[in-house]
Scaffold this active site. Sequence first.
Site, PDB file in Angstrom:
ATOM      1  N   SER A  36       0.782  -1.145   0.125  1.00  0.00           N
ATOM      2  CA  SER A  36      -0.007  -0.039  -0.045  1.00  0.00           C
ATOM      3  C   SER A  36       0.870   1.205  -0.119  1.00  0.00           C
ATOM      4  CB  SER A  36      -1.041   0.177   1.119  1.00  0.00           C
ATOM      5  OG  SER A  36      -1.899   1.173   1.246  1.00  0.00           O
ATOM      6  N   ASN A  37       1.959   1.038   0.880  1.00  0.00           N
ATOM      7  CA  ASN A  37       2.917   2.403   0.639  1.00  0.00           C
ATOM      8  C   ASN A  37       3.550   2.757  -0.576  1.00  0.00           C
ATOM      9  OD1 ASN A  37       2.513   2.711   3.471  1.00  0.00           O
ATOM     10  ND2 ASN A  37       4.590   1.520   3.914  1.00  0.00           N
ATOM     11  N   ARG A 204      23.844   6.821   1.364  1.00  0.00           N
ATOM     12  CA  ARG A 204      25.000   6.799   0.264  1.00  0.00           C
ATOM     13  C   ARG A 204      24.273   6.666  -1.115  1.00  0.00           C
ATOM     14  NH1 ARG A 204      27.787   1.788   1.343  1.00  0.00           N
ATOM     15  NH2 ARG A 204      26.037   1.137   2.962  1.00  0.00           N
ATOM     16  N   THR A 228      11.382   5.331   8.401  1.00  0.00           N
ATOM     17  CA  THR A 228      10.467   4.282   7.918  1.00  0.00           C
ATOM     18  C   THR A 228       9.837   4.450   6.511  1.00  0.00           C
ATOM     19  OG1 THR A 228      10.030   4.171  10.435  1.00  0.00           O
ATOM     20  CG2 THR A 228       8.456   3.195   8.722  1.00  0.00           C
ATOM     21  N   ASP A 232      10.220   1.934   0.480  1.00  0.00           N
ATOM     22  CA  ASP A 232       9.025   2.064  -0.397  1.00  0.00           C
ATOM     23  C   ASP A 232       8.803   3.485  -1.202  1.00  0.00           C
ATOM     24  OD1 ASP A 232       8.244  -0.269   0.954  1.00  0.00           O
ATOM     25  OD2 ASP A 232       7.059   0.737   2.578  1.00  0.00           O
TER      26      ASP A 232
END
Length: 283
Positions: A36-37, A204, A228, A232
Amino acid sequence: MGSYNVDFFIRLKRLPQPGETVFCDEILIKHGGKGSNQAVSAARLGGEVSFIGAVGNDEYGKRAFSFWKEENVDASRVKVKEGNTGNAYIFLDETGESSIVVNRGANYLLDEEDVVDLEGNVLLTQLEIRERVVRKALKEFQGLRILNPAPAYLEDVSILDYVDILTPNEIEFKQLTSSDDLDFGLNELLKRVKTAVIVTLGERGAVIATRGKRVLISAPKVKVVDVTGAGDVFNASLAFFLEKGYDIEDAVEYAVKIASYSVTQLGALGPRWEEVKEFVQEK
């Protein structure tokens, strides 16, 4: 295609040691799940996105459909299963680092017969749902196939034979290859993956590996608030720009910048194009 979870963000100064009790600063409840993200983050950039997944027949599942509607994600292929919607508990310390515990719930009830009418230009999927479901989708889809191998636990590595672009982070790369040697591991993965392996490297940037070529795309320096969902956002952005016809190096450069911007804010969802446009176009 992938998971939907209700994310419980537990903010605390530091993660507890084994046997230790600590107090949290606050708890936030947000929409999450890698599938979903990624779907929502791609839609926020302007992509035309359809999501395949599963939620439970509970209040959280109902809220998920309302959320996707607000975010312009087609959820007509999302299945409602008997049981609880998946959830994740995200422990976030003051440095922005996180540890996550996932209860798969309805995500694990999505099955092969639920995967039908795979139309589109790009399929982006992950491994928070059953591997056999991912395999079927990758095998049958006719467009560009991107697998974000998270979590990187494969029962059968031959699933990589149906992948055009593989996008592990450093930990997932080591789990897939059982090696700390980047070049050796990339060569091993490219024996199966059709086109490219892209290893995301956090602050990086990312390494793009194709047969005979390696390219490092550096990330801009930013103040980290919450990492977090950065992976995604990267994958969603990559899929979006590849679908728009960008070559892989340009697509990865944009994806790295958008993921970098995303960690300056709390939450696992990516920014809207209007928010990030100027940042992305800075040299």
